[in-house]
Design an enzyme around this catalytic site. Sequence first.
Site, mmCIF file in Angstrom:
data_model
loop_
_atom_site.group_PDB
_atom_site.id
_atom_site.type_symbol
_atom_site.label_atom_id
_atom_site.label_comp_id
_atom_site.label_asym_id
_atom_site.label_seq_id
_atom_site.Cartn_x
_atom_site.Cartn_y
_atom_site.Cartn_z
ATOM 1 N N LYS A 113 0.818 -1.210 0.000
ATOM 2 C CA LYS A 113 0.000 0.000 0.000
ATOM 3 C C LYS A 113 0.848 1.255 0.000
ATOM 4 C CE LYS A 113 -4.403 -1.365 2.012
ATOM 5 N NZ LYS A 113 -5.432 -1.019 2.984
ATOM 6 N N LYS A 196 -5.583 -8.899 -6.552
ATOM 7 C CA LYS A 196 -6.748 -9.136 -5.710
ATOM 8 C C LYS A 196 -7.907 -8.214 -6.110
ATOM 9 C CE LYS A 196 -6.871 -7.335 -1.641
ATOM 10 N NZ LYS A 196 -6.748 -6.900 -0.232
ATOM 11 N N LYS A 199 -11.931 -3.121 -2.990
ATOM 12 C CA LYS A 199 -12.929 -2.046 -2.971
ATOM 13 C C LYS A 199 -12.415 -0.829 -3.712
ATOM 14 C CE LYS A 199 -13.994 -3.116 1.911
ATOM 15 N NZ LYS A 199 -12.928 -3.175 2.923
HETATM 16 P P1 TYM Z 1 -10.837 -5.528 4.604
HETATM 17 O O1 TYM Z 1 -11.859 -4.524 5.009
HETATM 18 O O2 TYM Z 1 -9.833 -5.146 3.583
HETATM 19 O O3 TYM Z 1 -11.557 -6.829 4.109
HETATM 20 C C1 TYM Z 1 -12.572 -7.437 4.877
HETATM 21 C C2 TYM Z 1 -12.522 -8.957 4.745
HETATM 22 O O4 TYM Z 1 -12.715 -9.336 3.375
HETATM 23 C C3 TYM Z 1 -11.637 -10.152 2.963
HETATM 24 N N1 TYM Z 1 -11.343 -9.875 1.549
HETATM 25 C C4 TYM Z 1 -11.237 -10.804 0.604
HETATM 26 N N2 TYM Z 1 -11.384 -12.145 0.646
HETATM 27 C C5 TYM Z 1 -11.219 -12.821 -0.515
HETATM 28 N N3 TYM Z 1 -10.930 -12.217 -1.685
HETATM 29 C C6 TYM Z 1 -10.781 -10.876 -1.783
HETATM 30 N N4 TYM Z 1 -10.510 -10.295 -2.947
HETATM 31 C C7 TYM Z 1 -10.939 -10.110 -0.580
HETATM 32 N N5 TYM Z 1 -10.876 -8.780 -0.313
HETATM 33 C C8 TYM Z 1 -11.119 -8.656 1.001
HETATM 34 C C9 TYM Z 1 -10.478 -9.767 3.856
HETATM 35 O O5 TYM Z 1 -9.491 -10.778 3.915
HETATM 36 C C10 TYM Z 1 -11.161 -9.539 5.180
HETATM 37 O O6 TYM Z 1 -11.388 -10.776 5.850
HETATM 38 N N6 TYM Z 1 -7.651 -5.405 8.471
HETATM 39 C C11 TYM Z 1 -8.905 -5.948 7.974
HETATM 40 C C12 TYM Z 1 -10.101 -5.577 8.830
HETATM 41 C C13 TYM Z 1 -9.940 -5.892 10.272
HETATM 42 C C14 TYM Z 1 -10.041 -7.164 10.893
HETATM 43 C C15 TYM Z 1 -9.849 -6.931 12.288
HETATM 44 C C16 TYM Z 1 -10.275 -8.452 10.413
HETATM 45 C C17 TYM Z 1 -9.696 -4.987 11.254
HETATM 46 N N7 TYM Z 1 -9.652 -5.600 12.460
HETATM 47 C C18 TYM Z 1 -9.882 -7.973 13.189
HETATM 48 C C19 TYM Z 1 -10.297 -9.497 11.336
HETATM 49 C C20 TYM Z 1 -10.108 -9.256 12.702
HETATM 50 C C21 TYM Z 1 -9.145 -5.406 6.576
HETATM 51 O O7 TYM Z 1 -8.583 -4.427 6.181
HETATM 52 O O8 TYM Z 1 -10.103 -6.102 5.893
#
Ligand code: TYM
Length: 334
Positions: A113, A196, A199
């Site tokens: 990033k 990947k 969003k």
């Molecule tokens: P975030 O908001 O980027 O994504 C949320 C969840 O969606 C999954 N994900 C995907 N899975 C499969 N293929 C994809 N292309 C894809 N894009 C996103 C992510 O792996 C995630 O599970 N840091 C985390 C949010 C977070 C979190 C936590 C998660 C904050 N605190 C505590 C678990 C526990 C994040 O940025 O996810």
Amino acid sequence: TPRVFSGIKPSGGLTLGNYLGAIKRFVDWQDAGTHETIYCVVDLHAITVWQEPAVLHAATREVAAGFIASGIDPVKSILFNQSQVSAHAELGWIFSCVARVGWMNRMTQFKDKAGANAEKVSLGLYAYPALMASDILLYHATHVPVGEDQKQHVELTRDIAQKFNHDYKVDFFPETAPVIEGPATRVMNLRDGTKKMSKSGESDMERINMTDDAATIAKKFKKARTDPEPLPETLDGLKDRPEAKNLVDIYAGLSGLSAEQVITEYAGAGWGKFKPALAELAVEKLGPISTEMARLMADPAEIDRILAHGADQAREIAQPILDETYRIVGMVGR
Ligand code: TYM
């Protein structure tokens, strides 16, 4: 009962990657009933990169609506937004003092990033995994369902817990493990099978949004990049065909079949046959969810009420754990 915790950032609309890699599996954990399930719209994480306040506000409700419309039941699970439970930020600070700079330097997502611009990104983006560890450990959660891209962060959570326990000579924070299961834990970009689906990708054609209508979903799959070969006869034949593998994995994730079963069903089929079938399946699964999301978002007061109630429940678990952490660290309290 053991606890499951997971979160999603309201940094844009929800994608099919979020649905298959995360939300759909959150629902499975909830319905299995073996664990207490706690799901969070992690708004404090979203602002590690600039968010227009009005956009963040709307996205927080949209992610909450996505959870509920997909089957997260606020009676069975705790559903809330992170900023309403101040213990997250408090424990996050303590973990910033436990985690080492060298650990953060190894985080591949930060490196991706920040890129060449590492001097200009926010300090929060760098420290983010410490806040993520606090999200999980504040509830003593042991199981964290996430997509493949979050594996390293959840593993760091375990390292932070271990170092805390070691430094303070306690056995307080439990071992936590990422749970990365199913055929679609890394959904790829529809225009480039090596990236990947996210969003925030530049082109909307790269991703399926959970709010896309039927015609848009059909168009995006039709235009999805593929190689010219038909589907292979066996799973092995998907090796080195990232775009083909991705579409098969998406089909598997949506249908509940394994990738192998999908290949068996469509062995030798051309894209002219497979893509429309995939689009039809996606519309069948996502259509009712996006309709329900729209209904929920038309009544934000109801969403806000659910989040506030969830925050009350979350606080009840989190506060005693935070209080005990302060006591262990040596803070003078009441
Ligand atoms: P975030 O908001 O980027 O994504 C949320 C969840 O969606 C999954 N994900 C995907 N899975 C499969 N293929 C994809 N292309 C894809 N894009 C996103 C992510 O792996 C995630 O599970 N840091 C985390 C949010 C977070 C979190 C936590 C998660 C904050 N605190 C505590 C678990 C526990 C994040 O940025 O996810």
